[in-house]
Design an enzyme around this catalytic site. Structure first.
Site, mmCIF file in Angstrom:
data_model
loop_
_atom_site.group_PDB
_atom_site.id
_atom_site.type_symbol
_atom_site.label_atom_id
_atom_site.label_comp_id
_atom_site.label_asym_id
_atom_site.label_seq_id
_atom_site.Cartn_x
_atom_site.Cartn_y
_atom_site.Cartn_z
ATOM 1 N N ASP A 13 9.742 7.441 -3.361
ATOM 2 C CA ASP A 13 9.260 7.640 -4.736
ATOM 3 C C ASP A 13 10.141 6.946 -5.773
ATOM 4 O OD1 ASP A 13 7.352 9.401 -3.608
ATOM 5 O OD2 ASP A 13 8.824 11.015 -3.655
ATOM 6 N N GLU A 14 10.767 5.853 -5.400
ATOM 7 C CA GLU A 14 11.674 5.166 -6.331
ATOM 8 C C GLU A 14 10.932 4.290 -7.334
ATOM 9 O OE1 GLU A 14 11.860 4.765 -3.041
ATOM 10 O OE2 GLU A 14 13.758 5.569 -2.319
ATOM 11 N N LYS A 16 8.603 1.757 -6.083
ATOM 12 C CA LYS A 16 8.411 0.459 -5.410
ATOM 13 C C LYS A 16 7.072 -0.167 -5.782
ATOM 14 C CE LYS A 16 8.990 2.646 -1.507
ATOM 15 N NZ LYS A 16 9.514 3.948 -1.905
ATOM 16 N N GLY A 17 6.045 0.685 -5.975
ATOM 17 C CA GLY A 17 4.702 0.185 -6.298
ATOM 18 C C GLY A 17 4.726 -0.660 -7.551
ATOM 19 N N ALA A 39 2.699 7.748 2.006
ATOM 20 C CA ALA A 39 3.204 7.040 0.829
ATOM 21 C C ALA A 39 2.216 7.173 -0.325
ATOM 22 C CB ALA A 39 3.395 5.568 1.163
ATOM 23 N N GLY A 40 2.737 7.041 -1.522
ATOM 24 C CA GLY A 40 1.864 7.047 -2.694
ATOM 25 C C GLY A 40 2.470 6.105 -3.712
ATOM 26 N N HIS A 41 1.940 4.900 -3.801
ATOM 27 C CA HIS A 41 2.513 3.909 -4.715
ATOM 28 C C HIS A 41 1.674 3.832 -5.986
ATOM 29 C CE1 HIS A 41 4.866 1.803 -1.270
ATOM 30 N NE2 HIS A 41 5.174 3.056 -1.442
ATOM 31 N N THR A 42 2.289 4.249 -7.083
ATOM 32 C CA THR A 42 1.559 4.269 -8.348
ATOM 33 C C THR A 42 1.677 2.913 -9.028
ATOM 34 O OG1 THR A 42 2.080 6.595 -8.550
ATOM 35 C CG2 THR A 42 1.314 5.498 -10.557
ATOM 36 N N GLN A 223 8.358 4.916 1.617
ATOM 37 C CA GLN A 223 9.421 5.929 1.724
ATOM 38 C C GLN A 223 10.776 5.318 1.318
ATOM 39 O OE1 GLN A 223 7.175 5.908 4.793
ATOM 40 N NE2 GLN A 223 5.955 7.134 3.402
ATOM 41 N N GLY A 301 1.340 16.281 -4.508
ATOM 42 C CA GLY A 301 1.426 17.030 -5.766
ATOM 43 C C GLY A 301 2.608 17.992 -5.809
ATOM 44 N N ARG A 302 3.426 18.020 -4.739
ATOM 45 C CA ARG A 302 4.545 18.959 -4.721
ATOM 46 C C ARG A 302 5.596 18.572 -5.764
ATOM 47 N NH1 ARG A 302 6.455 18.634 1.412
ATOM 48 N NH2 ARG A 302 5.875 16.463 1.055
ATOM 49 N N ARG A 304 9.012 17.489 -7.170
ATOM 50 C CA ARG A 304 10.134 16.830 -6.505
ATOM 51 C C ARG A 304 11.433 17.497 -6.925
ATOM 52 N NH1 ARG A 304 7.664 11.137 -8.214
ATOM 53 N NH2 ARG A 304 6.055 10.973 -6.619
ATOM 54 N N ASP A 332 14.428 5.315 -18.600
ATOM 55 C CA ASP A 332 13.982 6.003 -19.812
ATOM 56 C C ASP A 332 13.917 7.519 -19.652
ATOM 57 O OD1 ASP A 332 11.857 5.004 -18.018
ATOM 58 O OD2 ASP A 332 10.585 6.290 -19.261
HETATM 59 P P1 IMP Z 1 6.013 12.762 6.895
HETATM 60 O O1 IMP Z 1 6.357 11.335 6.684
HETATM 61 O O2 IMP Z 1 4.693 13.176 6.306
HETATM 62 O O3 IMP Z 1 6.144 13.164 8.334
HETATM 63 O O4 IMP Z 1 7.093 13.644 6.118
HETATM 64 C C1 IMP Z 1 8.470 13.677 6.522
HETATM 65 C C2 IMP Z 1 9.375 13.790 5.301
HETATM 66 O O5 IMP Z 1 9.295 12.585 4.550
HETATM 67 C C3 IMP Z 1 8.997 14.902 4.327
HETATM 68 O O6 IMP Z 1 10.176 15.404 3.736
HETATM 69 C C4 IMP Z 1 8.168 14.202 3.272
HETATM 70 O O7 IMP Z 1 8.186 14.867 2.040
HETATM 71 C C5 IMP Z 1 8.911 12.873 3.206
HETATM 72 N N1 IMP Z 1 8.057 11.776 2.759
HETATM 73 C C6 IMP Z 1 7.127 11.120 3.475
HETATM 74 N N2 IMP Z 1 6.552 10.162 2.742
HETATM 75 C C7 IMP Z 1 7.152 10.184 1.547
HETATM 76 C C8 IMP Z 1 7.012 9.387 0.370
HETATM 77 O O8 IMP Z 1 6.227 8.438 0.290
HETATM 78 N N3 IMP Z 1 7.819 9.716 -0.662
HETATM 79 C C9 IMP Z 1 8.731 10.719 -0.590
HETATM 80 N N4 IMP Z 1 8.902 11.477 0.489
HETATM 81 C C10 IMP Z 1 8.115 11.216 1.552
#
Ligand code: IMP
Length: 427
Positions: A13-14, A16-17, A39-42, A223, A301-302, A304, A332
């Site tokens: 979540d740094e 990268k997207g 992954a979720g790249h915004t 990640q 949605g958890r 961080r 910022d």
């Molecule tokens: P998994 O990759 O779904 O098996 O999750 C393993 C660990 O990696 C958990 O702590 C997730 O919250 C974390 N994780 C997986 N993908 C991401 C990501 O894209 N961003 C941040 N944490 C991630």
């Protein structure tokens, strides 16, 4: 033209997207090389705001070829949903290709991810429950089904039959769950295969061709380094390597071809899921950073967990990835804070530790040692030149640069493409 790997340097979540979206303007090709739809790249650009889980962040440039490499695990339903969504917004996905070697997330993977997490009770990893761990486990156990298998229905049927029988035994006998229907899974995946067939290719050869044409190729990490199964906070990690080395394996590129490795750091730290994070702030400063930075998981949605920048983490990341430069994102978010802290080492049993311990039990006992700096307490999102940043912000960046011994190329001061300060060119 070089190959640039863009690598998450903390716990994911740094941002990268955004960085890949920015760099992709000049790229002939962007390749996702690890992870899956965890992954979720915004990306926020003139086409709108997008949350990409599988499709590379270069997709918004019509001439950029986007590859999902062999190192990614693909949930075809999620991928097709993402393609549809982009198409509805007028984004062309005809230059998106997926490796025939990429493994597929099957319905039993998502089921088992949930069941395994539930059975870990208080020791749950906090996975995204997308089936990532079970899919990578099957890959190395040689029980996987690959994208290319969908192109040959007979071989797929044969393979699925034996694997599903084994998985149904686990589901029913170990977890007391209902078995999955062979006919249903087969029919569903055949449909996915028909829709995806035009996108399935030998992508490693496409990368070689792009390099032969002297195009810029970006390897897009997912990640972050501290979630790497070897160098992260094992077992609280993901299941594929987010490292630059993982980029070689997951895209099919030789290490000798990578010219630049850009580490992406947030100006502070965040983490989702369980596992130690030495600089975590469980107080109002942590809450303030979370709210200002909208620090909620893109995929789940958890909320961080937020904390101060950790240079012990940064040194590990810089060393094992070999960063040639760094992007600092979300500077910022710190605008509102009167004082800032940077962790410069850990205290462990009365001794100072300057390396990141391999054991989570040891790491949990580490107390961060902080250095304090003055905050700038003024908005910086409209600034585009490094020299125009407030003195305290420049001092903060300079100190990060000094402590990590890595030049800062880019500084991001907002979510939009243009909210970026180029300090030193990457190329
Ligand atoms: P998994 O990759 O779904 O098996 O999750 C393993 C660990 O990696 C958990 O702590 C997730 O919250 C974390 N994780 C997986 N993908 C991401 C990501 O894209 N961003 C941040 N944490 C991630």
């Amino acid at each position: 033209m070089p190959v640039i790997a863009v690598i998450g340097a903390q716990w994911g979540d740094e941002g990268k997207g955004k960085i890949v979206d920015l760099l992709a303007e000049k790229a002939g090709m962007v390749v996702r090389f690890s992870g899956g739809d965890n992954a979720g790249h915004t990306v926020i650009n003139p086409s709108g705001e997008f949350k990409l889980h599988l499709i590379p962040s270069g997709i918004f440039y019509p001439n950029t070829v986007c590859l999902i490499g062999n190192g990614v695990v693909i949930n075809p339903a999620v991928l097709l949903g993402e393609i549809d969504q982009l198409n509805q917004c007028g984004v062309d996905t005809s230059k998106l290709f997926i490796s025939d070697r990429a493994h597929l997330i099957m319905p039993y993977h998502t089921l088992l991810d949930r069941l395994e997490e539930e059975s870990r009770a208080g020791k749950a990893i906090g996975t995204t429950r997308k089936g990532i761990g079970p899919a990578f486990a099957d890959k190395v156990a040689r029980l996987g089904i690959r994208a290319g298998d969908l192109l040959d229905k007979e071989t797929f049927l044969e393979r699925l039959r034996s694997i599903l029988e084994h998985k149904n035994t686990i589901l029913t006998k170990i977890y007391g769950a209902s078995p999955l229907s062979m006919d249903e899974v087969y029919a569903r995946y055949c449909q996915y295969g028909e829709r995806l067939a035009a996108h399935i290719r030998e992508t490693d050869i496409m990368v070689e061709e792009a390099l032969n044409r002297d195009e810029l190729v970006i390897l897009e990490g997912a990640q972050g380094t501290l979630l790497d199964p070897d160098f992260g906070t094992y077992p609280y990690t993901t299941s594929s390597s987010p490292l630059a080395g993982g980029g070689c394996l997951g895209a099919g590129v030789s290490p000798t071809k990578i010219n630049r490795i850009l580490g992406v750091f947030k100006a502070y730290c965040t983490r989702v899921g369980s596992g130690p994070m030495p600089t975590e702030l469980k107080d109002e400063t942590g809450d303030l950073i979370r709210e200002r930075g909208h620090e909620y998981g893109t995929t789940t949605g958890r909320p961080r967990r937020c904390g101060w920048f950790d240079t012990v983490v940064a040194r590990l990341s810089t060393r094992i990835n070999g960063f040639t430069g760094v992007a600092i994102t979300r500077l910022d978010v710190l605008d509102a804070l009167p004082r800032l802290k940077i962790c410069i080492g850990y205290k462990l049993k009365g001794k100072t530790v300057d390396y990141f311990p391999s054991s989570v039990t040891t790491l949990e006992k580490c107390q961060p040692i902080y250095e304090e700096l003055e905050g700038w307490q003024t908005p910086i999102s409209d600034i585009r030149q490094y020299e125009q940043l407030p003195l305290q912000a420049r001092q903060y960046i300079a100190r990060l640069e000094e402590l990590t011994a890595c030049p800062v190329n880019l500084i991001s001061v907002g979510a939009r493409r243009e909210q970026t300060i180029t300090r030193h060119d990457i190329l």
